[in-house]
Design a protein around this motif. Structure first.
Motif, PDB file in Angstrom:
ATOM      1  N   ARG A 562       0.824  -1.208   0.000  1.00 19.62           N
ATOM      2  CA  ARG A 562       0.000   0.000   0.000  1.00 19.62           C
ATOM      3  C   ARG A 562       0.859   1.259   0.000  1.00 19.62           C
ATOM      4  N   ARG A 563       1.968   1.207   0.708  1.00 25.82           N
ATOM      5  CA  ARG A 563       2.861   2.375   0.746  1.00 25.82           C
ATOM      6  C   ARG A 563       3.440   2.663  -0.647  1.00 25.82           C
ATOM      7  N   LYS A 564       3.829   1.613  -1.365  1.00 25.62           N
ATOM      8  CA  LYS A 564       4.327   1.827  -2.725  1.00 25.62           C
ATOM      9  C   LYS A 564       3.231   2.351  -3.639  1.00 25.62           C
ATOM     10  N   ASP A 565       1.984   1.910  -3.423  1.00 27.69           N
ATOM     11  CA  ASP A 565       0.875   2.387  -4.235  1.00 27.69           C
ATOM     12  C   ASP A 565       0.647   3.879  -4.002  1.00 27.69           C
ATOM     13  N   HIS A 566       0.661   4.299  -2.754  1.00 29.34           N
ATOM     14  CA  HIS A 566       0.518   5.723  -2.445  1.00 29.34           C
ATOM     15  C   HIS A 566       1.684   6.536  -3.013  1.00 29.34           C
ATOM     16  N   PHE A 567       2.861   5.964  -2.960  1.00 28.82           N
ATOM     17  CA  PHE A 567       4.017   6.677  -3.486  1.00 28.82           C
ATOM     18  C   PHE A 567       3.881   6.911  -4.986  1.00 28.82           C
ATOM     19  N   GLY A 568       3.406   5.911  -5.711  1.00 30.35           N
ATOM     20  CA  GLY A 568       3.166   6.088  -7.144  1.00 30.35           C
ATOM     21  C   GLY A 568       2.125   7.150  -7.425  1.00 30.35           C
ATOM     22  N   HIS A 569       1.051   7.202  -6.600  1.00 31.92           N
ATOM     23  CA  HIS A 569       0.032   8.229  -6.788  1.00 31.92           C
ATOM     24  C   HIS A 569       0.590   9.621  -6.513  1.00 31.92           C
ATOM     25  N   SER A 570       1.459   9.715  -5.527  1.00 30.53           N
ATOM     26  CA  SER A 570       2.022  11.031  -5.201  1.00 30.53           C
ATOM     27  C   SER A 570       2.851  11.578  -6.367  1.00 30.53           C
ATOM     28  N   ILE A 571       3.545  10.697  -7.066  1.00 34.23           N
ATOM     29  CA  ILE A 571       4.341  11.152  -8.214  1.00 34.23           C
ATOM     30  C   ILE A 571       3.428  11.672  -9.318  1.00 34.23           C
ATOM     31  N   GLY A 572       2.359  10.917  -9.615  1.00 35.47           N
ATOM     32  CA  GLY A 572       1.445  11.334 -10.677  1.00 35.47           C
ATOM     33  C   GLY A 572       0.768  12.659 -10.381  1.00 35.47           C
ATOM     34  N   PHE A 573       0.236  12.812  -9.164  1.00 32.64           N
ATOM     35  CA  PHE A 573      -0.434  14.072  -8.812  1.00 32.64           C
ATOM     36  C   PHE A 573       0.562  15.235  -8.724  1.00 32.64           C
ATOM     37  N   MET A 574       1.797  14.963  -8.345  1.00 27.89           N
ATOM     38  CA  MET A 574       2.788  16.033  -8.291  1.00 27.89           C
ATOM     39  C   MET A 574       3.071  16.566  -9.695  1.00 27.89           C
ATOM     40  N   HIS A 575       3.202  15.670 -10.673  1.00 25.94           N
ATOM     41  CA  HIS A 575       3.426  16.117 -12.047  1.00 25.94           C
ATOM     42  C   HIS A 575       2.264  16.973 -12.539  1.00 25.94           C
ATOM     43  N   ASN A 576       1.046  16.542 -12.243  1.00 30.30           N
ATOM     44  CA  ASN A 576      -0.120  17.319 -12.672  1.00 30.30           C
ATOM     45  C   ASN A 576      -0.173  18.673 -11.974  1.00 30.30           C
ATOM     46  N   SER A 577       0.216  18.721 -10.705  1.00 30.06           N
ATOM     47  CA  SER A 577       0.185  20.000  -9.985  1.00 30.06           C
ATOM     48  C   SER A 577       1.209  20.974 -10.573  1.00 30.06           C
ATOM     49  N   ILE A 578       2.342  20.462 -11.017  1.00 29.97           N
ATOM     50  CA  ILE A 578       3.358  21.325 -11.630  1.00 29.97           C
ATOM     51  C   ILE A 578       2.813  21.920 -12.932  1.00 29.97           C
ATOM     52  N   MET A 579       2.181  21.086 -13.747  1.00 29.91           N
ATOM     53  CA  MET A 579       1.618  21.594 -14.996  1.00 29.91           C
ATOM     54  C   MET A 579       0.515  22.617 -14.734  1.00 29.91           C
ATOM     55  N   ALA A 580      -0.353  22.335 -13.765  1.00 28.52           N
ATOM     56  CA  ALA A 580      -1.438  23.274 -13.453  1.00 28.52           C
ATOM     57  C   ALA A 580      -0.893  24.584 -12.908  1.00 28.52           C
ATOM     58  N   LEU A 581       0.169  24.508 -12.105  1.00 25.98           N
ATOM     59  CA  LEU A 581       0.773  25.733 -11.570  1.00 25.98           C
ATOM     60  C   LEU A 581       1.376  26.573 -12.688  1.00 25.98           C
ATOM     61  N   ALA A 582       2.017  25.915 -13.664  1.00 25.83           N
ATOM     62  CA  ALA A 582       2.588  26.658 -14.799  1.00 25.83           C
ATOM     63  C   ALA A 582       1.494  27.346 -15.598  1.00 25.83           C
ATOM     64  N   VAL A 583       0.342  26.665 -15.802  1.00 25.49           N
ATOM     65  CA  VAL A 583      -0.777  27.271 -16.532  1.00 25.49           C
ATOM     66  C   VAL A 583      -1.352  28.443 -15.745  1.00 25.49           C
ATOM     67  N   ALA A 584      -1.505  28.260 -14.427  1.00 19.78           N
ATOM     68  CA  ALA A 584      -2.051  29.335 -13.596  1.00 19.78           C
ATOM     69  C   ALA A 584      -1.145  30.554 -13.606  1.00 19.78           C
ATOM     70  N   PHE A 585       0.155  30.324 -13.567  1.00 22.41           N
ATOM     71  CA  PHE A 585       1.093  31.448 -13.599  1.00 22.41           C
ATOM     72  C   PHE A 585       0.990  32.203 -14.923  1.00 22.41           C
ATOM     73  N   ALA A 586       0.931  31.459 -16.022  1.00 19.20           N
ATOM     74  CA  ALA A 586       0.900  32.092 -17.343  1.00 19.20           C
ATOM     75  C   ALA A 586      -0.367  32.919 -17.535  1.00 19.20           C
ATOM     76  N   VAL A 587      -1.508  32.325 -17.261  1.00 21.79           N
ATOM     77  CA  VAL A 587      -2.766  33.058 -17.495  1.00 21.79           C
ATOM     78  C   VAL A 587      -2.948  34.156 -16.465  1.00 21.79           C
ATOM     79  N   GLY A 588      -2.409  33.992 -15.263  1.00 21.16           N
ATOM     80  CA  GLY A 588      -2.508  35.061 -14.261  1.00 21.16           C
ATOM     81  C   GLY A 588      -1.723  36.282 -14.684  1.00 21.16           C
ATOM     82  N   VAL A 589      -0.494  36.073 -15.167  1.00 21.34           N
ATOM     83  CA  VAL A 589       0.303  37.197 -15.651  1.00 21.34           C
ATOM     84  C   VAL A 589      -0.356  37.831 -16.874  1.00 21.34           C
ATOM     85  N   TYR A 590      -0.906  37.013 -17.757  1.00 22.60           N
ATOM     86  CA  TYR A 590      -1.570  37.545 -18.952  1.00 22.60           C
ATOM     87  C   TYR A 590      -2.777  38.397 -18.561  1.00 22.60           C
TER      88      TYR A 590
END
Length: 686
Positions: A562-590
């Motif tokens: 279960r710990r390895k399963d959670h660790f895999g999920h944390s990696i996936g959601f972290m990547h998505n959060s980075i992409m969403a943060l980059a989009v939020a930064f771009a459109v916010g500045v625009y």
């Protein structure tokens, strides 16, 4: 009688003579006539006397010798003779016994360096006064001080005594003659004078460093030429230190001196001689590792052309010059590599092991070397087997991208390159986007490589034994999980903090409380503002989930699965959060800049995705680098369809971006201020 014997034994005494006084006492006891006394005299061998330390040189004599003051030197010596003739000092008894005179002659004294007065004269001048003072001063000292006239004077004196050969050939503690000193100083004229005196001087010493080796090592090529031309019948010593010869030094000093040396050495025996200090290396071993060794006219090619058989001579480690060239990262391969292999290992095997990308690239591009690509060593490994073992992606891609390289050959263990690639992948905790072993296995599988002829249960048994699955891998897994979760949780926490603050510090600020819709965002209703709100919200949600997943992955209450399963999920959601943060930064500045600086706002929006690209750098770069090898192996249509499917799948994985844009468009067409008035709001919720 027995009683008397006991009484005598009790009265017996032992005495050991250790100095002059004890000897006198023993002598007196022996002369006494006492029947009841036994005297035992024991002697011991005295320790050898220490070698007397040479007396220090008289400072007046040292000064006179350095100045070449012949009158002062005569005065000091005459005064010494006068004092010795009128000396009435009684000799000390101890000095007489030891055979050492207390009076030390002036010429016996030495400096701190051990030089006599004659050395000082020879080293400090060469005019008539110094020549007059010198007499038969040491040649080495005069030559080292750069005094050729003094050397000539000493040689003239030696010629008169018929000891010229013995004098010039005499070696110092470093086993060097005066010719070595002249060569080291670059004194060309002195070298010529010495050879005119004794043309055989270049043959001494017969072992160790010869004058020719020294001249080549110091790049005195003109002196080296003179040594050869002025020697008797062009016979001279080529020896060097520790078993080397002059050719070992020549190949390191350039093609010109190498060419000359090979011309002088008629029987070419220098090319096959091995040294002692570099594991039995020939001159070709030295030359093969030099930059651009394979270029036409290089020392490597010259030695190879002189004696081609030297290519097959192995050093003490079983390596030929081919292996040295393949192992040296600076060396350049060329046609002389085409020869053959030694002990089952070709130069390509060595180049792969040493990660010499240049040599591997040369072997893959030269069609004449196609026969060597699939050569197997004594263990049955091809160069591709070794590349897969070492997990070197650059070298693997070169071999993989050559269609003449067979992907399915088996070694002595029955393993194909694909089997070795599967062995290299760890049971868990590997990155499918970046790890070299994963990409090697993926490329071989995409190209249709096959496995060896072995039972799968046996394969998995060896795989588990290799990684210690049944022994200690669980402990390693927990340790890796612990270290990974500690660093993995930092990023999501930072992103969650930033997005939470940005939600209450909106771009553009808020309307005044006294105005209509007071306290609401001033930019509400624009497309970019709604896109910012949705992207920022997704970044906050994904980062928070990633943080929770990292917490669960590090929790000891859960089992490893279960710990390895959670660790895999944390990696996936972290990547998505980075992409969403980059989009939020771009459109916010625009949103903020577009009304007043539209071009700058667009430029910022274009640069913002660089964060996302770096996040997937290894994934994108490896697919790009494997495009050509896969094209060579599978053809254009197959490769194009594969890459098209990869792009489409990754677009689906980030389809949430479509939700951001769709909702932004909907919010812009249906702003709250227009759709619902304050008076209508209570009726809507009723």
């Amino acid at each position: 009688m027995a009683a008397d014997a006991r009484e005598v034994a009790m009265d017996a005494k032992m005495m050991v003579a250790t100095d002059h006084g004890d000897c006198q006492r023993l002598r007196e006891l022996v002369t006494k006539e006492e029947a009841t006394t036994m005297v035992v005299v024991m002697s011991r061998k005295e320790a050898p006397a220490k070698k007397p330390t040479p007396a220090s040189m008289d400072p007046l004599l040292a000064e006179a010798a350095c100045r070449g003051d012949w009158e002062e030197i005569n005065f000091l010596l005459d005064r010494e003779d006068l004092q010795e003739g009128h000396s009435t000092r009684p000799a000390d008894a101890t000095d007489v016994e030891q055979g050492i005179s207390s009076a030390v002659p002036l010429l016996k004294g030495v400096t701190v360096e051990g030089d006599t007065a004659l050395h000082l004269v020879a080293a400090n001048g060469e005019d008539s006064n110094f020549v007059r003072c010198a007499g038969d001063t040491p040649l080495h000292c005069a030559a080292r001080a750069g005094k050729p006239q003094m050397v000539s004077h000493l040689i003239v004196l030696a010629t008169g005594d018929n000891i010229i050969e013995d004098l010039v050939r005499r070696e110092n503690n470093s086993k060097e003659t005066i010719l070595h000193v002249a060569v080291r100083n670059g004194a060309h004229q002195l070298v010529m004078d010495l050879l005119a005196t004794d043309p055989k001087l270049v043959c001494f010493p017969q072992e160790d460093t010869s004058p020719l080796y020294l001249a080549i090592l110091l790049k005195h090529n003109t002196i080296a030429q003179t040594l050869y031309e002025k020697s008797e019948n062009n016979v001279l010593s080529y020896s060097g230190p520790k078993g080397q010869n002059a050719l070992h030094a020549a190949v390191m000093r350039g093609p010109d001196i190498t060419r000359k040396l090979l011309e002088w050495n008629k029987n070419k025996d220098l090319t096959t001689e091995t040294d002692r200090d570099a594991n039995g290396s020939t001159p070709l071993h030295f030359a093969a590792g030099l930059p651009w060794a394979g270029n036409r006219g290089s020392p490597c090619i010259q030695v190879f052309d002189a004696t081609t058989s030297v290519l097959y001579l192995l050093d003490n480690d079983g390596l030929s010059p081919i292996h040295v060239a393949a192992a040296a990262k600076e060396a350049s391969a060329n046609l002389f590599f085409n020869s053959s292999h030694c002990q089952g290992r070709t130069f390509l095997h060595v180049a792969v092991e040493k990660k010499n990308l240049r040599v591997v690239r040369y072997a893959c591009r030269d069609r004449s070397l196609a026969w060597i690509l699939n050569m197997q060593d004594n263990q049955g490994n091809t160069a591709l087997h070794l590349a897969v073992k070492d997990e070197s992606l650059d070298i693997f891609r070169l071999l993989f991208g050559n269609r003449q390289v067979n992907l399915n050959l088996t070694n002595e263990d029955g393993q194909t390159p694909l089997d070795i690639a599967r062995y290299n992948v760890r049971p868990s905790f590997y990155d499918v986007t970046a790890d070299p072993e994963v990409w090697v296995q993926r490329a071989l599988e995409l190209a249709g490589a096959t496995r060896g002829a072995s039972r799968q249960d046996h394969f998995y048994a060896k795989y588990e034994d290799r990684h210690g699955v049944k022994r200690n891998y669980k402990e390693k897994e927990l340790e890796m999980l612990k270290d990974s979760t500690q660093s993995q949780s930092i990023g999501p926490v930072l992103i969650a903090t930033v997005t939470f603050g940005a939600m209450f510090a909106l771009p553009g600020g808020y309307r005044a409380d006294t105005s209509k819709n007071g306290g609401t965002p001033t930019l509400a209703g624009s497309f970019a503002f709604h896109a910012f709100m949705i992207a920022n919200t997704l970044a906050f949600i994904c980062s928070t989930i990633a943080t929770l997943a990292s917490m669960y992955a590090g929790s000891a209450r859960l089992n490893v699965v279960r710990r390895k399963d959670h660790f895999g999920h944390s990696i996936g959601f972290m990547h998505n959060s980075i992409m969403a943060l980059a989009v939020a930064f771009a459109v916010g500045v625009y949103t903020v800049l577009s009304p007043v600086a539209r071009k700058t706002a667009i430029a910022i929006c274009v640069m913002s995705p660089l964060v996302v690209l770096y996040n997937f750098k290894d994934f994108c770069l490896n697919w790009a680098l494997f495009a050509r090898p896969l094209f060579v192996r599978k053809g254009a249509i197959w490769t194009l369809s594969l890459y098209t499917s990869i792009v489409l799948v990754n677009m689906v994985s980030v389809s949430w971006l479509i939700l951001v844009l769709a909702w932004a468009a909907y919010g812009r067409d249906h702003p709250v201020s227009k759709a619902v008035s304050p008076a209508q709001a209570p009726a809507m919720f009723a």
